[in-house]
Design a protein around this motif. Structure first.
Motif, PDB file in Angstrom:
ATOM      1  N   GLN A  66      32.605 -28.480   4.418  1.00 27.72           N
ATOM      2  CA  GLN A  66      33.125 -28.095   5.736  1.00 27.72           C
ATOM      3  C   GLN A  66      32.524 -28.929   6.863  1.00 27.72           C
ATOM      4  OE1 GLN A  66      32.825 -23.876   6.482  1.00 27.72           O
ATOM      5  NE2 GLN A  66      33.163 -24.103   8.683  1.00 27.72           N
ATOM      6  N   TYR A  67      31.232 -29.234   6.755  1.00 29.59           N
ATOM      7  CA  TYR A  67      30.537 -29.922   7.847  1.00 29.59           C
ATOM      8  C   TYR A  67      30.262 -31.391   7.541  1.00 29.59           C
ATOM      9  CZ  TYR A  67      29.802 -25.293   9.840  1.00 29.59           C
ATOM     10  OH  TYR A  67      29.998 -24.031  10.383  1.00 29.59           O
ATOM     11  N   GLN A  68      30.556 -31.827   6.337  1.00 28.63           N
ATOM     12  CA  GLN A  68      30.381 -33.229   5.948  1.00 28.63           C
ATOM     13  C   GLN A  68      28.947 -33.715   6.142  1.00 28.63           C
ATOM     14  OE1 GLN A  68      33.133 -35.299   4.582  1.00 28.63           O
ATOM     15  NE2 GLN A  68      33.572 -33.138   4.236  1.00 28.63           N
ATOM     16  N   LYS A  69      28.000 -32.884   5.680  1.00 28.78           N
ATOM     17  CA  LYS A  69      26.583 -33.250   5.729  1.00 28.78           C
ATOM     18  C   LYS A  69      26.013 -33.213   4.308  1.00 28.78           C
ATOM     19  CE  LYS A  69      26.658 -32.828  10.315  1.00 28.78           C
ATOM     20  NZ  LYS A  69      26.634 -33.994  11.215  1.00 28.78           N
ATOM     21  N   PRO A  70      25.379 -34.270   3.855  1.00 27.39           N
ATOM     22  CA  PRO A  70      24.714 -34.226   2.546  1.00 27.39           C
ATOM     23  C   PRO A  70      23.535 -33.253   2.559  1.00 27.39           C
ATOM     24  CG  PRO A  70      24.968 -36.488   3.330  1.00 27.39           C
ATOM     25  CD  PRO A  70      25.264 -35.594   4.481  1.00 27.39           C
ATOM     26  N   LEU A  71      23.290 -32.651   1.403  1.00 34.74           N
ATOM     27  CA  LEU A  71      22.124 -31.782   1.243  1.00 34.74           C
ATOM     28  C   LEU A  71      21.524 -32.042  -0.131  1.00 34.74           C
ATOM     29  CD1 LEU A  71      21.575 -28.108   2.238  1.00 34.74           C
ATOM     30  CD2 LEU A  71      21.161 -28.762  -0.140  1.00 34.74           C
ATOM     31  N   VAL A  72      20.211 -32.253  -0.168  1.00 35.90           N
ATOM     32  CA  VAL A  72      19.500 -32.432  -1.430  1.00 35.90           C
ATOM     33  C   VAL A  72      18.413 -31.377  -1.507  1.00 35.90           C
ATOM     34  CG1 VAL A  72      18.060 -33.952  -2.829  1.00 35.90           C
ATOM     35  CG2 VAL A  72      19.979 -34.903  -1.521  1.00 35.90           C
ATOM     36  N   VAL A  73      18.500 -30.495  -2.493  1.00 34.46           N
ATOM     37  CA  VAL A  73      17.459 -29.493  -2.726  1.00 34.46           C
ATOM     38  C   VAL A  73      16.240 -30.207  -3.299  1.00 34.46           C
ATOM     39  CG1 VAL A  73      16.800 -27.450  -4.049  1.00 34.46           C
ATOM     40  CG2 VAL A  73      19.099 -27.614  -3.058  1.00 34.46           C
ATOM     41  N   TRP A 108      15.560 -40.553  -0.375  1.00 32.37           N
ATOM     42  CA  TRP A 108      16.238 -41.684  -1.027  1.00 32.37           C
ATOM     43  C   TRP A 108      17.620 -41.262  -1.522  1.00 32.37           C
ATOM     44  CZ3 TRP A 108      17.710 -42.283  -6.220  1.00 32.37           C
ATOM     45  CH2 TRP A 108      18.092 -43.569  -6.601  1.00 32.37           C
ATOM     46  N   MET A 109      17.735 -40.063  -2.105  1.00 29.51           N
ATOM     47  CA  MET A 109      19.023 -39.567  -2.593  1.00 29.51           C
ATOM     48  C   MET A 109      20.003 -39.349  -1.441  1.00 29.51           C
ATOM     49  SD  MET A 109      17.517 -36.924  -5.474  1.00 29.51           S
ATOM     50  CE  MET A 109      19.094 -36.208  -5.976  1.00 29.51           C
ATOM     51  N   ILE A 110      19.497 -38.839  -0.315  1.00 30.93           N
ATOM     52  CA  ILE A 110      20.351 -38.661   0.870  1.00 30.93           C
ATOM     53  C   ILE A 110      20.889 -40.005   1.343  1.00 30.93           C
ATOM     54  CG2 ILE A 110      20.255 -38.105   3.343  1.00 30.93           C
ATOM     55  CD1 ILE A 110      18.393 -35.751   2.559  1.00 30.93           C
ATOM     56  N   LEU A 111      20.012 -41.003   1.421  1.00 32.54           N
ATOM     57  CA  LEU A 111      20.442 -42.326   1.868  1.00 32.54           C
ATOM     58  C   LEU A 111      21.447 -42.946   0.909  1.00 32.54           C
ATOM     59  CD1 LEU A 111      16.980 -43.584   3.097  1.00 32.54           C
ATOM     60  CD2 LEU A 111      19.057 -43.507   4.503  1.00 32.54           C
ATOM     61  N   GLN A 112      21.252 -42.755  -0.382  1.00 36.48           N
ATOM     62  CA  GLN A 112      22.223 -43.243  -1.364  1.00 36.48           C
ATOM     63  C   GLN A 112      23.597 -42.637  -1.109  1.00 36.48           C
ATOM     64  OE1 GLN A 112      22.099 -45.465  -3.762  1.00 36.48           O
ATOM     65  NE2 GLN A 112      19.948 -45.885  -4.116  1.00 36.48           N
ATOM     66  N   GLN A 113      23.624 -41.342  -0.844  1.00 32.55           N
ATOM     67  CA  GLN A 113      24.910 -40.681  -0.549  1.00 32.55           C
ATOM     68  C   GLN A 113      25.575 -41.298   0.675  1.00 32.55           C
ATOM     69  OE1 GLN A 113      25.728 -36.505  -0.634  1.00 32.55           O
ATOM     70  NE2 GLN A 113      23.809 -36.024  -1.688  1.00 32.55           N
ATOM     71  N   LEU A 114      24.803 -41.442   1.742  1.00 35.73           N
ATOM     72  CA  LEU A 114      25.379 -41.924   2.994  1.00 35.73           C
ATOM     73  C   LEU A 114      25.902 -43.356   2.859  1.00 35.73           C
ATOM     74  CD1 LEU A 114      22.719 -40.445   5.451  1.00 35.73           C
ATOM     75  CD2 LEU A 114      25.091 -39.688   5.184  1.00 35.73           C
ATOM     76  N   ILE A 115      25.153 -44.206   2.179  1.00 35.83           N
ATOM     77  CA  ILE A 115      25.573 -45.597   2.009  1.00 35.83           C
ATOM     78  C   ILE A 115      26.812 -45.700   1.127  1.00 35.83           C
ATOM     79  CG2 ILE A 115      24.884 -47.769   0.887  1.00 35.83           C
ATOM     80  CD1 ILE A 115      22.098 -47.321   2.072  1.00 35.83           C
ATOM     81  N   GLN A 116      26.888 -44.822   0.135  1.00 37.27           N
ATOM     82  CA  GLN A 116      28.027 -44.843  -0.782  1.00 37.27           C
ATOM     83  C   GLN A 116      29.219 -44.033  -0.263  1.00 37.27           C
ATOM     84  OE1 GLN A 116      26.416 -43.496  -4.540  1.00 37.27           O
ATOM     85  NE2 GLN A 116      24.851 -45.104  -4.567  1.00 37.27           N
ATOM     86  N   GLY A 117      29.083 -43.475   0.933  1.00 38.10           N
ATOM     87  CA  GLY A 117      30.187 -42.717   1.517  1.00 38.10           C
ATOM     88  C   GLY A 117      30.426 -41.378   0.848  1.00 38.10           C
ATOM     89  N   ARG A 118      29.390 -40.846   0.190  1.00 36.08           N
ATOM     90  CA  ARG A 118      29.511 -39.542  -0.453  1.00 36.08           C
ATOM     91  C   ARG A 118      28.934 -38.458   0.448  1.00 36.08           C
ATOM     92  NH1 ARG A 118      26.279 -38.775  -4.534  1.00 36.08           N
ATOM     93  NH2 ARG A 118      24.952 -40.632  -4.297  1.00 36.08           N
ATOM     94  N   CYS A 119      29.360 -37.241   0.215  1.00 40.87           N
ATOM     95  CA  CYS A 119      28.813 -36.104   0.947  1.00 40.87           C
ATOM     96  C   CYS A 119      28.771 -34.939  -0.035  1.00 40.87           C
ATOM     97  CB  CYS A 119      29.679 -35.777   2.159  1.00 40.87           C
ATOM     98  SG  CYS A 119      28.910 -34.578   3.254  1.00 40.87           S
ATOM     99  N   GLU A 120      27.612 -34.731  -0.648  1.00 43.03           N
ATOM    100  CA  GLU A 120      27.506 -33.782  -1.752  1.00 43.03           C
ATOM    101  C   GLU A 120      26.246 -32.944  -1.640  1.00 43.03           C
ATOM    102  OE1 GLU A 120      27.526 -36.146  -5.275  1.00 43.03           O
ATOM    103  OE2 GLU A 120      29.452 -37.122  -4.811  1.00 43.03           O
ATOM    104  N   VAL A 121      26.190 -31.900  -2.455  1.00 46.48           N
ATOM    105  CA  VAL A 121      24.968 -31.131  -2.664  1.00 46.48           C
ATOM    106  C   VAL A 121      24.357 -31.624  -3.973  1.00 46.48           C
ATOM    107  CG1 VAL A 121      23.998 -28.851  -3.134  1.00 46.48           C
ATOM    108  CG2 VAL A 121      25.799 -29.117  -1.403  1.00 46.48           C
TER     109      VAL A 121
END
Length: 380
Positions: free
Chosen positions: A217-224, A237-250
């Motif tokens: 809904q908010y298009q923000k990555p989250l890593v527990v 590092w996992m958050i940055l990987q998501q952002l660079i790859q254009g992903r938005c996941e938990v």
């Protein structure tokens, strides 16, 4: 990795930091427009300050300290209610140690104890149950607080009291829920965030599935994340990987402990004993809908709010205290005008200076001298 030392390996930390530096450069972040990542959990805030992670991260990343300290979000009015319970004749009030020094509108539980109230620190709600058995002529009330991390133990204690037929035990329920608080933060236009480090302790109970609305809904990555230095660095590092790859996941960095579905035993205990309140007041965040637990009518004999008449007032924070802004992530601890002067761990004005998980207390203990040094040479 098997042992704690492996999660604090300096060589592995240096390798992760090099990767993080490279990725932030690729992502196009600068010191003037850094990547803003909120660590929700107070345990993460404590680890970040204790291990100096904020000091060694590139200035292209800004860590925002969130409202995940359970003692810190307790409003003054609820502390006044707890003190009112303790002032009843023949009452023993029990609670966790951190709650003892949280200031109400007039005094703290520790100060109330000093003037005669029977208030005792316990390590578990089951300790309160034993106190009730040992004092059948007293009404023993456990001041329960915390997120979904501590709520299961409280629920199981009530189930145990019910099974044993105890008549002199009740609980003042102040357990809060992390998901509505996150939604309130995301809906706050004053707070601009790029991603979240998700809470590890809460997620042990609720799992990772409830966070998916943040990504969807908010298009923000989250890593527990876990709580060791390498856990937090790997999560970034996992958050940055998501952002660079254009992903938005938990994603779940803490998979050695946290499962997607959570802990079914803990969830069942909570769902059996508690129901969700229509709203609950959070310090700094105000009333948040559906953000707290209350005891179900089936267990009303263990509900202190049913047994006792309470003031039940909303009380404004101390005028000098800016804990609310710190809990919302729009202010840093050292930016509060009373931080480290009128407000210290020995004499706290606000809750963020009380708990070891509070951002102010953690920074006062681990980080304030480095901030003073940086300010002296013109580094913000």
């Amino acid at each position: 990795m098997k042992y704690v030392d492996e999660f604090r390996d300096p060589q592995k930390a240096k390798a992760l930091l090099r990767e993080i530096q490279t990725l932030t450069t690729q992502f196009g972040k600068t010191a003037s427009q850094p990547l803003k990542v909120m660590e929700v959990c107070g345990g993460h805030t404590h680890s970040i300050f204790k291990y100096g992670l904020e000091e060694i991260l590139p200035d292209t990343i800004e860590l925002i300290h969130g409202p995940g300290c359970p003692v810190c979000v307790m409003p003054r009015g609820r502390l006044d209610d707890a003190i009112a319970i303790a002032d009843y004749p023949n009452v023993i009030l029990t609670t966790f140690g951190d709650a003892m020094r949280v200031p109400g509108s007039q005094k703290s539980l520790l100060q109330a104890k000093a003037v005669g109230a029977d208030i005792r620190m316990v390590y578990s709600p089951l300790d309160s149950l034993q106190i009730a058995k040992d004092n059948p002529d007293k009404e023993v009330v456990f001041f329960g607080l915390g997120f979904e991390t501590t709520a299961p133990s409280t629920a199981l204690t009530i189930l145990q009291a019910d099974a044993e037929g105890l008549q002199n035990f009740s609980m003042f329920c102040n357990h809060v829920l992390v998901i509505p608080a996150l939604q309130a933060l995301l809906d706050n236009p004053d707070l601009q965030l790029d991603a979240f480090i998700g809470p590890g302790h809460v997620s042990m109970v609720i799992g990772t599935e409830p966070y998916h609305f943040i990504a969807q809904q908010y298009q923000k990555p989250l890593v527990v994340s876990g709580f060791e230095p390498l856990d937090i660095l790997q999560s970034l590092w996992m958050i940055l990987q998501q952002l660079i790859q254009g992903r938005c996941e938990v994603e779940n960095q803490y998979d050695r402990i946290v499962k997607p579905e959570g802990n079914s035993v803990a969830l069942n205990a909570m769902n059996t004993v508690f129901e969700v309140r229509q709203k609950f007041e959070w310090r700094g965040l105000g009333d948040i809908p559906n953000s707290g637990f209350k005891i179900r009518p089936k267990y009303a004999q263990f509900d202190a709010e049913v047994k006792f008449t309470l003031p039940n007032r909303q009380v404004a924070d101390h005028k000098a205290c800016q804990c609310g802004e710190i809990l919302k992530g729009v202010m840093k601890p050292w930016q509060c005008k009373v931080f480290g002067t009128a407000c210290t761990p020995e004499n706290p004005i606000g809750t963020c200076m009380v708990s070891s998980e509070g951002a102010c207390a953690a920074y006062y203990k681990y980080g304030r001298l480095s901030k003073v040094a940086k300010t002296a040479v013109g580094i913000n």
